[in-house]
Design a protein around this motif. Structure first.
Motif, PDB file in Angstrom:
ATOM      1  N   ALA A   1      -2.165   4.537   8.636  1.00 56.02           N
ATOM      2  CA  ALA A   1      -3.003   5.477   8.042  1.00 56.02           C
ATOM      3  C   ALA A   1      -2.576   5.623   6.353  1.00 56.02           C
ATOM      4  N   LEU A   2      -2.837   5.745   5.492  1.00 53.18           N
ATOM      5  CA  LEU A   2      -3.137   5.241   3.859  1.00 53.18           C
ATOM      6  C   LEU A   2      -3.215   6.174   3.223  1.00 53.18           C
TER       7      LEU A   2
ATOM      8  N   GLY B   1     -18.058   0.257 -14.818  1.00 50.29           N
ATOM      9  CA  GLY B   1     -17.984   0.347 -12.814  1.00 50.29           C
ATOM     10  C   GLY B   1     -16.269  -0.432 -13.297  1.00 50.29           C
ATOM     11  N   ALA B   2     -15.617  -0.091 -13.624  1.00 51.58           N
ATOM     12  CA  ALA B   2     -13.587  -0.241 -13.513  1.00 51.58           C
ATOM     13  C   ALA B   2     -12.987   0.437 -12.828  1.00 51.58           C
ATOM     14  N   THR B   3     -12.889  -0.252 -11.180  1.00 53.44           N
ATOM     15  CA  THR B   3     -12.017   0.784 -10.786  1.00 53.44           C
ATOM     16  C   THR B   3     -10.699   0.277 -10.626  1.00 53.44           C
ATOM     17  N   LEU B   4      -9.746   0.911  -9.942  1.00 58.29           N
ATOM     18  CA  LEU B   4      -8.358   0.409  -9.515  1.00 58.29           C
ATOM     19  C   LEU B   4      -7.899   0.894  -8.279  1.00 58.29           C
ATOM     20  N   VAL B   5      -8.057   0.664  -7.664  1.00 59.13           N
ATOM     21  CA  VAL B   5      -7.642   1.375  -5.843  1.00 59.13           C
ATOM     22  C   VAL B   5      -6.121   0.721  -5.240  1.00 59.13           C
ATOM     23  N   ALA B   6      -4.697   1.506  -6.301  1.00 54.96           N
ATOM     24  CA  ALA B   6      -3.120   1.327  -4.937  1.00 54.96           C
ATOM     25  C   ALA B   6      -3.136   2.443  -3.784  1.00 54.96           C
ATOM     26  N   ILE B   7      -3.048   1.564  -2.877  1.00 56.93           N
ATOM     27  CA  ILE B   7      -2.860   1.505  -1.649  1.00 56.93           C
ATOM     28  C   ILE B   7      -1.666   1.747  -1.033  1.00 56.93           C
ATOM     29  N   ARG B   8      -1.414   2.440  -0.413  1.00 58.68           N
ATOM     30  CA  ARG B   8       0.672   2.997   0.402  1.00 58.68           C
ATOM     31  C   ARG B   8       0.276   3.556   1.878  1.00 58.68           C
ATOM     32  N   PRO B   9       1.051   3.144   2.740  1.00 55.17           N
ATOM     33  CA  PRO B   9       0.829   3.890   3.877  1.00 55.17           C
ATOM     34  C   PRO B   9       1.765   5.053   4.117  1.00 55.17           C
ATOM     35  N   SER B  10       0.852   6.070   4.120  1.00 55.01           N
ATOM     36  CA  SER B  10       0.947   7.272   4.561  1.00 55.01           C
ATOM     37  C   SER B  10       2.405   8.197   4.822  1.00 55.01           C
ATOM     38  N   GLU B  11       3.064   6.958   5.316  1.00 51.70           N
ATOM     39  CA  GLU B  11       5.125   7.157   5.185  1.00 51.70           C
ATOM     40  C   GLU B  11       5.762   6.682   4.690  1.00 51.70           C
TER      41      GLU B  11
END
Length: 377
Positions: free
Chosen positions: A307-308, A328-338
Motif C-alpha cells: 500500500a502506497l 503536462g509535466a508530472t512528478l510523482v513521489a511514492i513511498r509505502p504507507s507504513e
C-alpha cells in the motif's frame, strides 16, 4: 661475382624470440585488477580471461562488472503492431481502456523479462506449446539458448564465475514501457525486500520551441486546472504510475538469484539503454532481501507492491533553463504507507534524476503538492 644476402621473409614475420623477460610480468596483480575494474564490461573481461593463465585467475576477482543484455529471445513473438494504444494522449478514456492499455503495453515486455535470470532452459521438442522468453548475452559457457545459429546466455550464468563483485550494473536493451515518440516517462526506484521509494517523471510532450506552446495561461497559479480531471489527464498519470511500478517490481523479482549468489555486492543497478527506468539497491537493501524474503504477487512473477502514499506535482507547461518545454509535466513521489520517514522531506525526490530531468524535478517540487493513496497490488 658478388653474393647478395637476402634475409628470410619468414624470419621477419616470425622473428627469433629475444632472451629477455616480459616486462608485463613485473606488473603486480593489484595493478592488473585496477585495469580490469576499469574495463568492467563482462564480455571484454571474458576475452581477457582467455589471454593467459594469469589473466584467467585474476578476472574472477574483478569487483566492478557491467552486464549489457543483447536481446530479448521470445518463443511467442507475436506482432506488437496490433497494440494501437498510446500513453501519450490526454484525451478522455474509459476505465476499461486504461486498464487494457496497461496490459497491452506491459504484459508482453514483462513476459519477456520473466526469464532474465533463468537457469538453463529446456529445449525439448516434446513441449512446443510452452511459451517463454529470455534476456540474453552472446557468449559464455553454460545456460545457452540457441537461436538462428547464435548461442546466447543468461546474466546469471555469465556472472557465476565472478567471486568478488561489489558494484554490478545490468543494462537491458530497452525500457519495458511502450510510449510514443515525444512522450517523456522516466522512473527511479529503490528496493530492499520490498519497494522503499519510487519517483516518476512524465510529460505528454517535449519541445525545444517555447513559442510553439500557446495553450498555457499566463496566470499559472500552481494548481491543477479543472480540465486535468475531465479530459483524462489524471487517468493517464495513474496508468503511468501503475506501469512504472509493475516494471520496477518485475525487475526486482528477477534479481533474486544474483543477489543470493553474490554476497559481496555493495551496489546493484538494473537500468536500460533508453534511460527509461532505474532500479537501485545498496548494501543494506541487498542484505535485507537476503534475510527477509520478498512477497511475490500471486498474479505474475514480480514483487508485491505494498500500500502506497503518493505525492503529485503537476504543471500544464514547464519551461526549463535550457529552453526545453515539458507539456503536462508530472512528478510523482511514492513511498509505502507504513514508511516512517518525514513526509515533508522532498530532497530525495528532487535528486532522483540527473541533468535536465533533475532540474525539472527540482522545479516541480516547488509547486502545489497533491496527495494520493493506492492499495497493494
Amino acid at each position: 661475382m658478388a653474393l647478395i644476402h637476402r634475409s628470410d621473409p619468414l624470419s621477419r614475420i616470425h622473428p627469433e624470440p629475444l632472451n629477455q623477460p616480459d616486462l608485463f610480468d613485473y606488473l603486480p596483480d593489484s595493478i592488473l585488477l585496477l585495469v580490469f575494474n576499469r574495463i568492467g564490461d563482462v564480455k571484454a573481461l571474458g576475452r581477457c580471461g582467455v589471454v593467459s593463465k594469469r589473466f584467467h585467475s585474476l578476472v574472477p576477482q574483478v569487483e566492478n562488472v557491467v552486464v549489457r543484455v543483447d536481446c530479448v529471445i521470445s518463443d511467442d513473438d507475436d506482432s506488437s503492431s496490433s497494440s494501437s494504444s498510446s500513453l501519450s494522449s490526454d484525451k478522455p478514456r474509459s476505465s476499461s481502456s486504461a486498464v487494457s492499455a496497461i496490459f497491452r503495453l506491459i504484459f508482453k515486455p514483462l513476459h519477456a523479462l520473466t526469464q532474465l535470470l533463468s537457469t538453463k532452459r529446456s529445449s525439448s521438442p516434446s513441449s512446443p506449446s510452452s511459451s517463454a522468453s529470455s534476456l540474453s548475452i552472446t557468449g559464455g559457457d553454460d545456460g545457452e539458448i540457441e537461436q538462428n545459429g547464435v548461442t546466447h546466455h543468461s546474466p546469471t550464468q555469465v556472472l557465476k564465475n565472478f567471486n568478488e563483485i561489489r558494484l554490478l550494473r545490468i543494462e537491458l536493451p530497452a525500457g519495458e514501457l511502450g510510449i510514443d515518440d515525444g512522450v517523456l516517462l522516466k522512473w527511479r526506484a529503490e528496493f530492499g525486500s520490498t519497494l522503499e521509494n519510487c519517483v516518476i517523471l512524465g510529460a505528454s510532450s517535449v519541445s525545444t520551441d517555447p513559442s510553439s506552446d500557446d495553450t498555457v495561461s499566463s496566470e499559472d497559479s500552481g494548481s491543477i486546472p479543472e480540465s486535468f480531471y475531465t479530459n483524462g489527464g489524471l487517468k493517464l498519470r495513474v496508468v503511468w504510475t501503475i506501469s512504472s511500478l509493475i516494471a520496477a517490481s518485475a525487475r526486482h523479482y528477477l534479481l533474486q538469484p544474483i543477489i543470493a549468489e553474490h554476497k559481496t555486492l555493495d551496489s546493484l543497478v538494473l537500468t536500460d539503454t533508453d534511460g527509461q527506468g532505474v532500479l537501485c539497491m545498496n548494501r543494506d537493501q541487498l542484505e535485507e532481501l537476503r534475510v527477509k524474503p520478498l512477497s511475490a504477487s500471486s498474479a505474475s512473477k514480480r514483487t508485491l507492491v505494498p500500500a502506497l502514499n503518493m505525492r503529485l506535482w503537476y504543471a500544464p507547461s514547464l519551461e526549463l533553463p535550457d529552453g526545453t518545454v515539458l507539456k503536462g509535466a508530472t512528478l510523482v513521489a511514492i513511498r509505502p504507507s507504513e514508511c516512517k520517514k518525514e513526509v515533508c522531506d522532498v530532497s530525495w525526490v528532487a535528486s532522483a534524476f540527473d541533468g535536465v530531468y533533475g532540474v525539472a524535478a527540482k522545479m516541480l517540487v516547488k509547486r502545489r503538492t497533491y496527495c494520493l493513496e493506492m492499495n497493494s497490488f
